[in-house]
Design an enzyme around this catalytic site. Structure first.
Site, PDB file in Angstrom:
ATOM      1  N   CYS A   4      18.116  45.277  37.694  1.00  0.00           N
ATOM      2  CA  CYS A   4      16.578  45.097  38.440  1.00  0.00           C
ATOM      3  C   CYS A   4      16.820  43.867  39.190  1.00  0.00           C
ATOM      4  O   CYS A   4      17.084  42.599  38.935  1.00  0.00           O
ATOM      5  CB  CYS A   4      15.525  44.704  37.494  1.00  0.00           C
ATOM      6  SG  CYS A   4      14.003  44.219  37.919  1.00  0.00           S
ATOM      7  N   CYS A   7      14.657  40.793  37.892  1.00  0.00           N
ATOM      8  CA  CYS A   7      15.390  40.163  36.758  1.00  0.00           C
ATOM      9  C   CYS A   7      16.388  39.242  37.060  1.00  0.00           C
ATOM     10  O   CYS A   7      16.538  38.269  36.633  1.00  0.00           O
ATOM     11  CB  CYS A   7      15.766  41.257  35.760  1.00  0.00           C
ATOM     12  SG  CYS A   7      14.390  42.102  34.718  1.00  0.00           S
ATOM     13  N   ASP A  30       8.294  35.419  49.004  1.00  0.00           N
ATOM     14  CA  ASP A  30       8.540  36.752  49.297  1.00  0.00           C
ATOM     15  C   ASP A  30       9.586  36.519  50.506  1.00  0.00           C
ATOM     16  O   ASP A  30       9.360  35.764  51.579  1.00  0.00           O
ATOM     17  CB  ASP A  30       7.435  37.489  49.838  1.00  0.00           C
ATOM     18  CG  ASP A  30       7.847  39.226  50.137  1.00  0.00           C
ATOM     19  OD1 ASP A  30       7.273  39.819  49.419  1.00  0.00           O
ATOM     20  OD2 ASP A  30       8.704  39.440  50.846  1.00  0.00           O
ATOM     21  N   HIS A  46      10.975  42.220  31.854  1.00  0.00           N
ATOM     22  CA  HIS A  46      11.002  43.423  32.818  1.00  0.00           C
ATOM     23  C   HIS A  46       9.844  44.337  32.231  1.00  0.00           C
ATOM     24  O   HIS A  46       9.956  44.881  31.229  1.00  0.00           O
ATOM     25  CB  HIS A  46      12.340  44.260  32.832  1.00  0.00           C
ATOM     26  CG  HIS A  46      12.455  45.412  33.694  1.00  0.00           C
ATOM     27  ND1 HIS A  46      12.501  44.942  34.858  1.00  0.00           N
ATOM     28  CD2 HIS A  46      11.847  46.608  33.518  1.00  0.00           C
ATOM     29  CE1 HIS A  46      12.522  46.274  35.565  1.00  0.00           C
ATOM     30  NE2 HIS A  46      12.096  47.226  34.691  1.00  0.00           N
ATOM     31  N   ASN A  87       1.214  46.876  44.370  1.00  0.00           N
ATOM     32  CA  ASN A  87       1.621  48.066  44.608  1.00  0.00           C
ATOM     33  C   ASN A  87       2.131  48.881  43.410  1.00  0.00           C
ATOM     34  O   ASN A  87       2.927  48.526  42.760  1.00  0.00           O
ATOM     35  CB  ASN A  87       2.708  48.380  45.863  1.00  0.00           C
ATOM     36  CG  ASN A  87       2.003  47.484  47.124  1.00  0.00           C
ATOM     37  OD1 ASN A  87       0.703  47.780  47.326  1.00  0.00           O
ATOM     38  ND2 ASN A  87       3.014  46.859  47.851  1.00  0.00           N
ATOM     39  N   THR A  95       8.243  49.136  46.220  1.00  0.00           N
ATOM     40  CA  THR A  95       9.728  49.353  46.474  1.00  0.00           C
ATOM     41  C   THR A  95      10.422  48.621  45.404  1.00  0.00           C
ATOM     42  O   THR A  95      11.972  49.130  45.140  1.00  0.00           O
ATOM     43  CB  THR A  95      10.133  48.764  47.887  1.00  0.00           C
ATOM     44  OG1 THR A  95       9.575  47.360  47.860  1.00  0.00           O
ATOM     45  CG2 THR A  95       9.265  49.468  48.717  1.00  0.00           C
ATOM     46  N   HIS A  98       9.675  46.322  39.463  1.00  0.00           N
ATOM     47  CA  HIS A  98       9.530  45.277  38.212  1.00  0.00           C
ATOM     48  C   HIS A  98       8.135  44.646  38.777  1.00  0.00           C
ATOM     49  O   HIS A  98       8.071  44.039  39.783  1.00  0.00           O
ATOM     50  CB  HIS A  98      10.573  44.270  38.408  1.00  0.00           C
ATOM     51  CG  HIS A  98      10.637  43.067  37.426  1.00  0.00           C
ATOM     52  ND1 HIS A  98      11.414  42.554  36.474  1.00  0.00           N
ATOM     53  CD2 HIS A  98       9.587  42.262  37.239  1.00  0.00           C
ATOM     54  CE1 HIS A  98      10.946  41.646  35.771  1.00  0.00           C
ATOM     55  NE2 HIS A  98       9.719  41.357  36.218  1.00  0.00           N
ATOM     56  N   HIS A 100       5.007  43.289  40.017  1.00  0.00           N
ATOM     57  CA  HIS A 100       4.882  41.924  40.933  1.00  0.00           C
ATOM     58  C   HIS A 100       3.620  41.978  41.524  1.00  0.00           C
ATOM     59  O   HIS A 100       3.025  42.934  41.978  1.00  0.00           O
ATOM     60  CB  HIS A 100       5.811  41.533  41.803  1.00  0.00           C
ATOM     61  CG  HIS A 100       6.231  42.990  42.692  1.00  0.00           C
ATOM     62  ND1 HIS A 100       6.925  44.115  42.309  1.00  0.00           N
ATOM     63  CD2 HIS A 100       5.866  42.833  44.066  1.00  0.00           C
ATOM     64  CE1 HIS A 100       6.937  44.701  43.283  1.00  0.00           C
ATOM     65  NE2 HIS A 100       6.221  44.442  44.289  1.00  0.00           N
ATOM     66  N   HIS A 102       1.556  40.429  44.728  1.00  0.00           N
ATOM     67  CA  HIS A 102       1.542  39.786  45.783  1.00  0.00           C
ATOM     68  C   HIS A 102       0.238  38.702  46.135  1.00  0.00           C
ATOM     69  O   HIS A 102      -0.888  39.190  45.930  1.00  0.00           O
ATOM     70  CB  HIS A 102       1.566  40.610  47.113  1.00  0.00           C
ATOM     71  CG  HIS A 102       2.739  41.717  47.168  1.00  0.00           C
ATOM     72  ND1 HIS A 102       3.710  41.394  47.853  1.00  0.00           N
ATOM     73  CD2 HIS A 102       2.981  42.830  46.694  1.00  0.00           C
ATOM     74  CE1 HIS A 102       4.545  42.293  47.771  1.00  0.00           C
ATOM     75  NE2 HIS A 102       4.158  43.233  46.989  1.00  0.00           N
TER      76      HIS A 102
HETATM   77  P1  AMP Z   1       6.645  45.929  46.977  1.00  0.00           P
HETATM   78  O1  AMP Z   1       7.052  46.645  48.324  1.00  0.00           O
HETATM   79  O2  AMP Z   1       5.141  45.873  46.668  1.00  0.00           O
HETATM   80  O3  AMP Z   1       7.552  46.491  45.935  1.00  0.00           O
HETATM   81  O4  AMP Z   1       7.147  44.463  47.167  1.00  0.00           O
HETATM   82  C1  AMP Z   1       8.574  44.243  47.226  1.00  0.00           C
HETATM   83  C2  AMP Z   1       8.541  42.913  47.735  1.00  0.00           C
HETATM   84  O5  AMP Z   1       9.812  42.142  47.379  1.00  0.00           O
HETATM   85  C3  AMP Z   1       8.827  42.915  49.363  1.00  0.00           C
HETATM   86  O6  AMP Z   1       7.338  42.202  49.916  1.00  0.00           O
HETATM   87  C4  AMP Z   1       9.908  42.277  49.865  1.00  0.00           C
HETATM   88  O7  AMP Z   1       9.937  41.693  51.084  1.00  0.00           O
HETATM   89  C5  AMP Z   1      10.198  41.431  48.736  1.00  0.00           C
HETATM   90  N1  AMP Z   1      11.767  41.020  48.315  1.00  0.00           N
HETATM   91  C6  AMP Z   1      12.628  42.016  48.359  1.00  0.00           C
HETATM   92  N2  AMP Z   1      13.691  41.358  48.087  1.00  0.00           N
HETATM   93  C7  AMP Z   1      13.513  40.119  47.965  1.00  0.00           C
HETATM   94  C8  AMP Z   1      14.148  39.109  47.435  1.00  0.00           C
HETATM   95  N3  AMP Z   1      15.450  38.936  47.257  1.00  0.00           N
HETATM   96  N4  AMP Z   1      13.544  37.733  47.581  1.00  0.00           N
HETATM   97  C9  AMP Z   1      12.290  37.491  47.602  1.00  0.00           C
HETATM   98  N5  AMP Z   1      11.606  38.665  47.941  1.00  0.00           N
HETATM   99  C10 AMP Z   1      12.015  39.888  48.081  1.00  0.00           C
HETATM  100 ZN    ZN Z   2      13.275  43.578  36.173  1.00  0.00          ZN
END
Ligand code: AMP
Ligand code: ZN
Length: 114
Positions: A4, A7, A30, A46, A87, A95, A98, A100, A102
């Site tokens: 993940c 994680c 982000d 997780h 989301n 996407t 895990h 999260h 925003h």
């Molecule tokens: P979601 O589309 O709601 O699952 O949000 C996933 C978020 O993770 C997106 O806004 C990405 O820009 C962000 N993201 C992906 N990889 C990383 C990373 N390595 N560091 C920080 N944010 C990330």
């Molecule tokens: Zn995780």
């Protein structure tokens, strides 16, 4: 969870820009910010998504909400306001699986879908 992304970020295996951390929660910038302030707040354990919340892990949401207020204060968006988005699943546009939150701010958010 081994593969993940978040994680691995929490463990420090993948670099991130930390904004806030406590025993239960990690908050970081982000990588592709949608607004001047765009912070992700995640539980250290997780949890796939909101759909994976249950009686054994639901207290993480309290820790996350507390941390969101700290993040808003640290980044200076607490006064003018901000938006929090989660989301969930395919149709929700998730996407990274895990959980999260925003935290978006630093500008007046004009696109309103609700
Ligand atoms: P979601 O589309 O709601 O699952 O949000 C996933 C978020 O993770 C997106 O806004 C990405 O820009 C962000 N993201 C992906 N990889 C990383 C990373 N390595 N560091 C920080 N944010 C990330
Ligand atoms: Zn995780």
């Amino acid at each position: 969870m081994e593969n993940c992304l978040f994680c691995r970020i929490i463990k420090g295996e993948i670099p991130s820009t930390k904004v806030y951390e406590d025993e239960h929660v990690y908050a970081f910038k982000d990588i592709n910010p949608a607004t001047p302030v765009h912070v992700l707040v995640v539980p250290k354990v997780h949890i796939d998504s909101i759909e994976a919340l249950n009686d054994n892990n639901i207290e993480n949401t309290t820790h996350i909400h507390r941390a969101i207020k700290k993040v808003a204060e640290i980044t200076g968006i607490n006064k003018d306001g901000y938006r929090v988005i989660i989301n969930c699943g395919k149709d929700g546009g998730q996407t990274v699986f895990h959980l999260h939150y925003h935290v978006l701010g630093g500008t007046k958010l004009t696109e309103k879908i609700i």
